[in-house]
Write a protein that holds these residues in place. Sequence first.
Motif, PDB file in Angstrom:
ATOM      1  N   SER A  42       0.861  -1.187   0.000  1.00 16.39           N
ATOM      2  CA  SER A  42       0.000   0.000   0.000  1.00 16.39           C
ATOM      3  C   SER A  42       0.891   1.228   0.000  1.00 16.39           C
ATOM      4  CB  SER A  42      -0.944   0.003   1.200  1.00 16.39           C
ATOM      5  OG  SER A  42      -0.225   0.083   2.400  1.00 16.39           O
ATOM      6  N   TRP A  43       0.356   2.310  -0.537  1.00 16.75           N
ATOM      7  CA  TRP A  43       1.112   3.551  -0.588  1.00 16.75           C
ATOM      8  C   TRP A  43       0.146   4.723  -0.726  1.00 16.75           C
ATOM      9  CZ3 TRP A  43       0.935  -0.288  -4.151  1.00 16.75           C
ATOM     10  CH2 TRP A  43       0.455   0.005  -5.428  1.00 16.75           C
ATOM     11  N   GLY A  44       0.675   5.904  -0.530  1.00 21.53           N
ATOM     12  CA  GLY A  44      -0.122   7.119  -0.601  1.00 21.53           C
ATOM     13  C   GLY A  44      -0.906   7.343   0.677  1.00 21.53           C
ATOM     14  N   ASP A  45      -1.573   8.489   0.740  1.00 24.21           N
ATOM     15  CA  ASP A  45      -2.407   8.782   1.894  1.00 24.21           C
ATOM     16  C   ASP A  45      -3.575   9.662   1.472  1.00 24.21           C
ATOM     17  OD1 ASP A  45      -1.146  11.293   1.635  1.00 24.21           O
ATOM     18  OD2 ASP A  45       0.280  10.825   3.205  1.00 24.21           O
ATOM     19  N   GLY A  46      -4.545   9.783   2.359  1.00 20.43           N
ATOM     20  CA  GLY A  46      -5.729  10.590   2.076  1.00 20.43           C
ATOM     21  C   GLY A  46      -6.454  10.119   0.831  1.00 20.43           C
ATOM     22  N   ASP A  47      -6.744  11.078  -0.051  1.00 19.43           N
ATOM     23  CA  ASP A  47      -7.449  10.757  -1.287  1.00 19.43           C
ATOM     24  C   ASP A  47      -6.547  10.116  -2.338  1.00 19.43           C
ATOM     25  OD1 ASP A  47      -9.642  11.835  -0.102  1.00 19.43           O
ATOM     26  OD2 ASP A  47      -9.647  13.694  -1.273  1.00 19.43           O
ATOM     27  N   LEU A  52      -2.649  -2.762  -2.891  1.00 19.57           N
ATOM     28  CA  LEU A  52      -2.568  -3.931  -3.757  1.00 19.57           C
ATOM     29  C   LEU A  52      -2.895  -5.142  -2.893  1.00 19.57           C
ATOM     30  CD1 LEU A  52      -1.847  -4.349  -6.749  1.00 19.57           C
ATOM     31  CD2 LEU A  52       0.480  -4.876  -6.008  1.00 19.57           C
ATOM     32  N   LEU A  53      -4.010  -5.781  -3.180  1.00 23.63           N
ATOM     33  CA  LEU A  53      -4.517  -6.872  -2.356  1.00 23.63           C
ATOM     34  C   LEU A  53      -4.276  -8.211  -3.047  1.00 23.63           C
ATOM     35  CD1 LEU A  53      -7.951  -5.218  -1.498  1.00 23.63           C
ATOM     36  CD2 LEU A  53      -5.764  -4.940  -0.318  1.00 23.63           C
ATOM     37  N   GLY A  54      -3.669  -9.150  -2.329  1.00 23.79           N
ATOM     38  CA  GLY A  54      -3.386 -10.469  -2.891  1.00 23.79           C
ATOM     39  C   GLY A  54      -4.646 -11.315  -2.992  1.00 23.79           C
ATOM     40  N   LEU A  55      -4.850 -11.951  -4.153  1.00 23.64           N
ATOM     41  CA  LEU A  55      -6.010 -12.821  -4.339  1.00 23.64           C
ATOM     42  C   LEU A  55      -5.717 -14.259  -3.938  1.00 23.64           C
ATOM     43  CD1 LEU A  55      -7.370 -11.517  -7.765  1.00 23.64           C
ATOM     44  CD2 LEU A  55      -8.019 -10.824  -5.461  1.00 23.64           C
ATOM     45  N   GLY A  56      -4.455 -14.560  -3.647  1.00 22.29           N
ATOM     46  CA  GLY A  56      -4.101 -15.902  -3.202  1.00 22.29           C
ATOM     47  C   GLY A  56      -3.484 -16.772  -4.281  1.00 22.29           C
ATOM     48  N   PHE A  64      -8.024   1.793  -5.456  1.00 21.20           N
ATOM     49  CA  PHE A  64      -7.675   3.211  -5.503  1.00 21.20           C
ATOM     50  C   PHE A  64      -8.705   4.022  -4.742  1.00 21.20           C
ATOM     51  CE2 PHE A  64      -5.268   1.766  -9.076  1.00 21.20           C
ATOM     52  CZ  PHE A  64      -4.253   2.684  -9.275  1.00 21.20           C
ATOM     53  N   ALA A  65      -8.259   4.915  -3.875  1.00 17.31           N
ATOM     54  CA  ALA A  65      -9.178   5.863  -3.245  1.00 17.31           C
ATOM     55  C   ALA A  65      -9.642   6.833  -4.329  1.00 17.31           C
ATOM     56  CB  ALA A  65      -8.487   6.620  -2.117  1.00 17.31           C
ATOM     57  N   CYS A  66     -10.929   6.991  -4.440  1.00 20.23           N
ATOM     58  CA  CYS A  66     -11.479   7.876  -5.458  1.00 20.23           C
ATOM     59  C   CYS A  66     -12.774   8.461  -4.931  1.00 20.23           C
ATOM     60  CB  CYS A  66     -11.721   7.089  -6.747  1.00 20.23           C
ATOM     61  SG  CYS A  66     -12.174   8.121  -8.135  1.00 20.23           S
ATOM     62  N   PRO A  67     -12.684   9.347  -3.904  1.00 18.37           N
ATOM     63  CA  PRO A  67     -13.891   9.834  -3.243  1.00 18.37           C
ATOM     64  C   PRO A  67     -14.776  10.708  -4.123  1.00 18.37           C
ATOM     65  CG  PRO A  67     -11.978  11.019  -2.454  1.00 18.37           C
ATOM     66  CD  PRO A  67     -11.475   9.907  -3.333  1.00 18.37           C
ATOM     67  N   GLU A  68     -14.199  11.383  -5.080  1.00 16.95           N
ATOM     68  CA  GLU A  68     -14.982  12.226  -5.978  1.00 16.95           C
ATOM     69  C   GLU A  68     -15.426  11.394  -7.167  1.00 16.95           C
ATOM     70  OE1 GLU A  68     -15.764  15.334  -5.168  1.00 16.95           O
ATOM     71  OE2 GLU A  68     -14.613  15.037  -3.339  1.00 16.95           O
ATOM     72  N   ALA A  69     -16.641  11.594  -7.603  1.00 24.62           N
ATOM     73  CA  ALA A  69     -17.119  10.904  -8.794  1.00 24.62           C
ATOM     74  C   ALA A  69     -16.249  11.334  -9.968  1.00 24.62           C
ATOM     75  CB  ALA A  69     -18.574  11.243  -9.059  1.00 24.62           C
ATOM     76  N   THR A  70     -15.648  10.393 -10.635  1.00 22.62           N
ATOM     77  CA  THR A  70     -14.806  10.690 -11.784  1.00 22.62           C
ATOM     78  C   THR A  70     -15.301   9.898 -12.983  1.00 22.62           C
ATOM     79  OG1 THR A  70     -13.256   8.944 -11.187  1.00 22.62           O
ATOM     80  CG2 THR A  70     -12.752  11.140 -10.388  1.00 22.62           C
ATOM     81  N   GLU A  71     -15.077  10.445 -14.141  1.00 25.69           N
ATOM     82  CA  GLU A  71     -15.450   9.745 -15.359  1.00 25.69           C
ATOM     83  C   GLU A  71     -14.443   8.636 -15.599  1.00 25.69           C
ATOM     84  OE1 GLU A  71     -15.805  10.662 -20.108  1.00 25.69           O
ATOM     85  OE2 GLU A  71     -16.020  12.298 -18.687  1.00 25.69           O
ATOM     86  N   ILE A  72     -14.945   7.481 -15.953  1.00 27.57           N
ATOM     87  CA  ILE A  72     -14.055   6.361 -16.246  1.00 27.57           C
ATOM     88  C   ILE A  72     -13.545   6.537 -17.667  1.00 27.57           C
ATOM     89  CG2 ILE A  72     -13.917   3.863 -16.534  1.00 27.57           C
ATOM     90  CD1 ILE A  72     -16.110   3.642 -14.404  1.00 27.57           C
ATOM     91  N   VAL A  73     -12.227   6.629 -17.807  1.00 28.73           N
ATOM     92  CA  VAL A  73     -11.614   6.828 -19.107  1.00 28.73           C
ATOM     93  C   VAL A  73     -11.930   5.625 -19.988  1.00 28.73           C
ATOM     94  CG1 VAL A  73      -9.432   7.135 -20.338  1.00 28.73           C
ATOM     95  CG2 VAL A  73      -9.785   8.233 -18.114  1.00 28.73           C
ATOM     96  N   GLY A  74     -12.444   5.881 -21.162  1.00 24.91           N
ATOM     97  CA  GLY A  74     -12.743   4.800 -22.092  1.00 24.91           C
ATOM     98  C   GLY A  74     -14.081   4.136 -21.833  1.00 24.91           C
ATOM     99  N   GLY A  75     -14.861   4.643 -20.910  1.00 24.86           N
ATOM    100  CA  GLY A  75     -16.159   4.034 -20.629  1.00 24.86           C
ATOM    101  C   GLY A  75     -16.034   2.880 -19.664  1.00 24.86           C
TER     102      GLY A  75
END
Length: 137
Positions: A42-47, A52-56, A64-75
């Motif tokens: 893990s890295w970064g802080d706040g927003d 990176l979570l292991g699936l096993g 990713f922290a993404c508190p503000e609604a953002t447009e998804i690039v490419g749909g």
Amino acid sequence: MRTSTNTHFSQSGFHHIALRARDFDASLVFYTEGMGFPVAHSWGDGDKRIALLGLGDGNYLELFACPEATEIVGGNQFFHLALRSLDVDSDIEKVRLLGCPITIEPKSVEVNGKTIRVGFFLGPEGETWEFFQNAEL
């Protein structure tokens, strides 16, 4: 490191799938405690937090922290994310207990002469997940 059978690229296959989380803390708890995906890095802080979570199985879910609604690039190209399962019925019950809406109850489906078992649910950000059971596929 795994060896790929794909001859078009030097290595192929998923390393990670990235998910934007409006409620990073709730999603992190869901995936670590509820789904059992430990934080590998893990890295970064706040927003700007990322985990990176292991699936096993050597693959990861990158949150990713993404508190503000953002447009998804490419749909929104992803229809759903699928996890291998040895027991779809049991796995669906586990996520049901976590409060996940079940969108498709476990069922068997014939695919090219093979029987698969599937079940679908929604994660905390509204993402669609599938449990997929068949040792041959």
